[in-house]
Design an enzyme around this catalytic site. Structure first.
Site, PDB file in Angstrom:
ATOM      1  N   MET A  25       0.594  -1.105  -0.049  1.00  0.00           N
ATOM      2  CA  MET A  25      -0.050  -0.022   0.031  1.00  0.00           C
ATOM      3  C   MET A  25       0.841   1.228  -0.185  1.00  0.00           C
ATOM      4  SD  MET A  25      -2.678  -1.405   2.862  1.00  0.00           S
ATOM      5  CE  MET A  25      -1.338  -1.841   4.061  1.00  0.00           C
ATOM      6  N   HIS A 172      -7.490   0.911  -3.980  1.00  0.00           N
ATOM      7  CA  HIS A 172      -8.085   0.923  -5.259  1.00  0.00           C
ATOM      8  C   HIS A 172      -7.886  -0.737  -5.770  1.00  0.00           C
ATOM      9  CE1 HIS A 172      -7.493   5.162  -5.042  1.00  0.00           C
ATOM     10  NE2 HIS A 172      -8.359   5.126  -5.951  1.00  0.00           N
ATOM     11  N   ALA A 205      -6.699 -11.817  -2.391  1.00  0.00           N
ATOM     12  CA  ALA A 205      -6.871 -10.465  -1.683  1.00  0.00           C
ATOM     13  C   ALA A 205      -8.218 -10.067  -1.540  1.00  0.00           C
ATOM     14  CB  ALA A 205      -5.813  -9.524  -2.246  1.00  0.00           C
ATOM     15  N   GLY A 206      -8.372  -9.215  -0.617  1.00  0.00           N
ATOM     16  CA  GLY A 206      -9.965  -8.756  -0.645  1.00  0.00           C
ATOM     17  C   GLY A 206     -10.765  -9.188   0.786  1.00  0.00           C
ATOM     18  N   GLY A 207     -10.731  -8.544   1.660  1.00  0.00           N
ATOM     19  CA  GLY A 207     -11.651  -8.772   2.897  1.00  0.00           C
ATOM     20  C   GLY A 207     -11.037  -9.757   3.778  1.00  0.00           C
ATOM     21  N   GLY A 228      -4.321  -6.423   3.197  1.00  0.00           N
ATOM     22  CA  GLY A 228      -4.117  -5.057   3.347  1.00  0.00           C
ATOM     23  C   GLY A 228      -4.547  -4.311   4.495  1.00  0.00           C
ATOM     24  N   THR A 229      -5.815  -4.115   4.496  1.00  0.00           N
ATOM     25  CA  THR A 229      -6.517  -3.201   5.625  1.00  0.00           C
ATOM     26  C   THR A 229      -5.946  -3.639   6.929  1.00  0.00           C
ATOM     27  OG1 THR A 229      -8.410  -2.798   4.225  1.00  0.00           O
ATOM     28  CG2 THR A 229      -8.651  -2.545   6.490  1.00  0.00           C
TER      29      THR A 229
END
Length: 344
Positions: A25, A172, A205-207, A228-229
């Site tokens: 990130m 993004h 990736a994602g959630g 990521g988050t």
């Protein structure tokens, strides 16, 4: 033929399974985070940004971070590979390709992560150049994809690894996409059907916020995991304490986050991001003011607002700030427990 997980282990022998990566990130990763992840058995990545022209501060900062990472890892031999990766946004790579390749050759990271081209030839040319210069130390190119078609393109362009990003992700991503639950099996099936001779590892990736998500993604066809988050709430992450507190205080990501290009409009960056991408962030007062101004058809005065907090839909699962290394080892341990539970 080796499985995707076995191929990842061959690519990155210092890592442990299941492989956990921090997303690269831009502005939210640094040498401290990447090294902490690497020391815990993950693949640590530093996000370098989108401008690597000769006079760019982003180029200078990434070079500085790579020097610092080598010091933290005590890699004395300058010709030895650096066991972390770097990421870049590629929408303007026509203007800086050679500079970025030179930087990679100078510091020898084990992975280079690409995302967000304006036109496909940017990735085609950059992948070829990176693989040519990185052949001596085994550099692997990771391409972030969000559709089956983009995954197919990345493989044809020569990507070694795909990061398959579902629309639950923060930050993004592809504007036209799907959740990881459907996207990942679709991509996995396509790779198996159309490229049977290739062993292309898929990073999910994602959630994904903990070992439950890791175990589920592995069962859907992933070889490794990108978070990521969740890494925003680590001690090594350079974002402010206020942002970390906002992430911890946010619940019900389905209603508290929004995937839209409006975030870029608010920040005055709509022209920066190519039209095929949008982002997910926490809905805040600045969004409500923006909507109110639009409704009244007045001139908007919220440009360049710093108030956007990028976050995935799983943000409600974050409860605390932890060390990045602890996050990796705990998540791996949880994942193994869930996988064992599934087997029994």
């Amino acid at each position: 033929m080796a499985t995707g997980a076995e191929t990842l282990q061959q690519f990155f022998p210092a890592t442990s399974r299941p492989l956990i990566c921090n997303a690269p990130m831009a502005g939210a990763t640094n040498a401290r985070m990447a090294v902490a992840v690497a020391k815990a058995g993950g693949l640590g990545l530093i996000g370098g940004g989108a401008d690597f022209t000769a006079s760019s501060p982003e180029l200078a900062n990434l070079r500085q971070q790579l020097v610092y990472a080598r010091e933290l890892l005590d890699v004395v031999d300058s010709n030895a590979p650096l066991p972390i990766g770097i990421g870049c946004l590629t929408m303007k790579s026509d203007t800086w390709k050679d500079n970025f390749v030179q930087l990679v050759n100078e510091h020898r990271p084990v992975a280079a992560w690409l995302f967000a081209y304006t036109h496909r030839s940017q990735h085609t040319e950059l992948i070829q150049a990176l693989q040519s210069t990185g052949r001596n130390w085994g550099l692997k190119v990771i391409v972030q994809v969000g559709t089956v078609e983009s995954a197919r393109e990345a493989i044809d362009d020569g990507a070694d690894i795909l990061s398959v990003q579902g629309s639950d992700a923060g930050g993004h991503q592809f504007k036209q996409g799907a959740g990881l639950m459907t996207l990942l099996p679709d991509v996995a099936d396509m790779v198996r059907r159309e490229y049977p001779e290739k062993s292309i590892p898929l990073l999910a990736a994602g959630g994904i916020m903990d070992g439950r998500g890791v175990a589920a993604a592995l069962m859907l066809g992933a070889s490794g995991i990108v978070m990521g988050t969740r890494f925003l709430c680590t001690t090594e992450c350079p974002v402010s304490d206020q942002i970390k507190a906002t992430l911890i205080a946010t619940h019900d990501g389905a209603s508290s986050t929004l995937k839209s290009r409006v975030h870029d409009e608010i920040q005055g960056k709509a022209e920066f991001w190519p039209i095929q991408y949008s982002g997910r962030a926490i809905v805040s007062d600045v969004h409500r003011k923006w909507d109110a101004e639009l409704a009244k058809h007045k001139n908007l005065e919220l440009r360049a607002s710093p108030a956007i907090v990028w976050a995935g839909a799983g943000v409600g699962q974050i409860e605390s700030v932890v060390d990045a290394g602890t996050l990796v080892t705990n998540t791996q341990a949880q994942a193994r427990q869930w996988i064992q539970a599934f087997k029994t």
